[in-house]
Design a protein around this motif. Structure first.
Motif, PDB file in Angstrom:
ATOM      1  N   VAL A 124      23.650  27.365  -1.534  1.00 42.38           N
ATOM      2  CA  VAL A 124      24.434  28.416  -0.875  1.00 42.38           C
ATOM      3  C   VAL A 124      23.656  29.069   0.271  1.00 42.38           C
ATOM      4  CG1 VAL A 124      26.012  29.042  -2.736  1.00 42.38           C
ATOM      5  CG2 VAL A 124      23.776  30.118  -2.633  1.00 42.38           C
TER       6      VAL A 124
ATOM      7  N   THR B  15      31.262  32.631  -4.163  1.00 43.74           N
ATOM      8  CA  THR B  15      29.960  31.975  -4.011  1.00 43.74           C
ATOM      9  C   THR B  15      30.004  30.552  -4.570  1.00 43.74           C
ATOM     10  OG1 THR B  15      28.990  34.151  -4.334  1.00 43.74           O
ATOM     11  CG2 THR B  15      27.485  32.310  -4.352  1.00 43.74           C
ATOM     12  N   GLU B  18      31.905  28.411  -2.193  1.00 39.26           N
ATOM     13  CA  GLU B  18      31.086  28.104  -1.018  1.00 39.26           C
ATOM     14  C   GLU B  18      30.131  26.956  -1.328  1.00 39.26           C
ATOM     15  OE1 GLU B  18      28.350  31.153   0.093  1.00 39.26           O
ATOM     16  OE2 GLU B  18      27.849  30.188   1.981  1.00 39.26           O
ATOM     17  N   CYS B  19      29.631  26.986  -2.556  1.00 37.01           N
ATOM     18  CA  CYS B  19      28.656  25.971  -2.972  1.00 37.01           C
ATOM     19  C   CYS B  19      29.298  24.598  -3.180  1.00 37.01           C
ATOM     20  CB  CYS B  19      27.987  26.453  -4.251  1.00 37.01           C
ATOM     21  SG  CYS B  19      26.896  25.289  -5.001  1.00 37.01           S
ATOM     22  N   GLN B  62      23.297  33.794  -6.779  1.00 33.18           N
ATOM     23  CA  GLN B  62      22.836  33.022  -5.619  1.00 33.18           C
ATOM     24  C   GLN B  62      21.572  32.235  -5.956  1.00 33.18           C
ATOM     25  OE1 GLN B  62      22.610  35.285  -2.020  1.00 33.18           O
ATOM     26  NE2 GLN B  62      24.800  35.017  -1.698  1.00 33.18           N
ATOM     27  N   SER B  66      21.116  28.059  -5.659  1.00 33.59           N
ATOM     28  CA  SER B  66      20.320  27.656  -4.494  1.00 33.59           C
ATOM     29  C   SER B  66      18.906  27.304  -4.927  1.00 33.59           C
ATOM     30  CB  SER B  66      20.277  28.771  -3.448  1.00 33.59           C
ATOM     31  OG  SER B  66      19.243  29.667  -3.736  1.00 33.59           O
TER      32      SER B  66
END
Lengths: 266, 164
Positions: A124, B15, B18-19, B62, B66
């Motif tokens: 992300v 989120t 988005e990932c 997050q 990530s």
């Protein structure tokens, strides 16, 4: 709750995260439990959200470009589009078939040591390069396992949840791979830059290396087995100060377009 | 409480999308931080404790999604929350545009905070180039998307909750 109490709690959280960042063992354990708990929620969400991604990707890449078609051609275009889409779908299936066959061939060489997985997400943040795959601890995966495709090396497993696994790609700035130049007596450390060309470091100016040479893992870093293709040399600059040459390498895999990968179990 | 749960769920879903779902978009250069608008919104318009929970939760999310080093995203998100809390009486957010500016600024601050913590704790950071390179594009795209997030949250507030 009073502002001052909240600020004190916030500062305590800041302190904890700071100690976790510095890898203080006392804090790492509790923190990883909290993260695993959150992974239990986001993992299944990711797997579900990843399912329609292929369909959307397909529509986005193939159909959105046709939106500007003129009205008078609409009917004929529609028919043609349908054929085109069908044709593209078939060629995509053919390509997928080819990819999967390649993976199957690789798996057949070492059937018990490899796990096939689908890429369900990407980092992300664009500060790091990481992929998320749909196999986790339950499939026997663990950190530091190498990840490959039939084309070559992808990276290594860095974190494993029950549902999903995080893979650090070799172009991440924190990645280093010990490689040698195929057919020559030269070695170096392949480091990620965060961008597409990787840097091959610690290659002396008088070492044998030319543009077009293939790089293979040496197996000496203790993570990647020997003989995995990593990339191809694109630039060799010996006209710079110092004893080492500046070498740029393009990886064999396009990491933004990966759909399936293989994890090598150790 | 319901509001916080709703914002947390929205942050988590956005989120995650988005990932995964939007990974086919060429967003390598412009990657929005979809946690920041929720942190800023809750810090400015909800009670501080709710904002702290939101920041910590989205920071951890997050990190899960990530390759960020453990602790880093939690640190930056909670720092942004504290800064927002202190700016609450100095910065007046009266429209989605001022909210958007605040979010863009927060993304820039977050980038510098990450670099600062890396440099302080490790003495060096391999990510300096990357973080500096992407800081401004990320801030711009987050600013634009936060307009949408603000409109969405406000419309939910009007329909289901009272905002004070």
């Amino acid at each position: 709750m009073k502002n001052s109490v909240v600020i004190i709690i916030a500062i305590a959280i800041l302190a904890i995260s700071f100690f976790v960042f510095t890898s203080t063992p006392l804090f790492i354990r509790g923190y990883s439990i909290a993260k695993t708990g959150l992974g239990e929620i986001s993992g299944p969400l990711l797997r579900v959200a990843g399912k329609p991604a292929d369909g959307i990707r397909y529509v986005f890449e193939n159909y959105v470009n046709l939106v500007g078609t003129k009205k008078e051609n609409a009917r004929l275009r529609k028919k043609l589009d349908a054929y085109l889409l069908e044709h593209q779908r078939l060629s995509e299936i053919e390509q997928e078939n080819k990819r999967l066959k390649g993976m199957l061939n690789l798996m057949e060489q070492r059937p018990k040591t490899m796990v096939a997985a689908r890429v369900v997400g990407e980092d992300v943040k664009n500060w790091f390069r990481c992929l998320i795959i749909d196999k986790g601890r339950s499939s026997g995966l663990a950190p530091k396992m190498p990840v490959i495709t039939p084309k070559g090396l992808v990276g290594q497993v860095v974190e494993c949840d029950r549902w999903v696994t995080k893979v650090m790609v070799i172009n991440d700035t924190n990645s280093s791979v010990d490689v040698y130049v195929e057919g020559r007596n030269s070695r170096g450390i392949l480091e990620g830059t965060g961008q597409s060309p990787l840097k091959l470091k610690y290659v002396r100016k008088n070492d044998e290396i030319e543009v077009g040479d293939r790089l293979i893992t040496s197996g000496k870093d203790g993570i990647y087995p020997k003989g995995l293709a990593t990339g191809i040399v694109t630039t060799v600059n010996r006209n710079k100060p110092g004893i080492f040459a500046e070498v740029e390498v393009v990886p064999f895999n396009n990491f933004t377009r990966l759909e399936e990968v293989l994890v090598i179990k150790k | 409480m319901m509001k916080v749960a709703l914002y947390l769920a929205m942050g988590l879903v956005l989120t995650t999308l988005e990932c995964s779902l939007f990974s086919f978009l060429p967003t390598e250069f412009f990657k929005p931080d979809l946690g920041i608008p929720f942190v800023i919104y809750t810090a400015f318009f909800l009670n501080p404790f709710a904002a702290l929970v939101t920041s910590a939760f989205l920071g951890l999310t997050q990190e899960v999604l990530s390759g960020a080093p453990p602790g880093s995203m939690l640190f930056t998100k909670v720092s942004i929350f504290i800064i927002a809390l202190f700016m609450k009486n100095k910065l007046y957010i009266d429209s989605r545009y001022s909210f958007s500016f605040a979010c863009s600024g927060a993304v820039l601050v977050e980038s510098f905070l990450f670099l600062a913590i890396s440099l302080v704790t490790r003495g060096e950071s391999k990510d300096i180039g990357n973080v500096m390179f992407y800081a401004v594009p990320n801030a711009i795209v987050t600013g634009f998307l936060s307009l949408l997030v603000f409109t969405l949250v406000e419309s939910l507030n009007v329909r289901y909750f009272d905002r004070h």
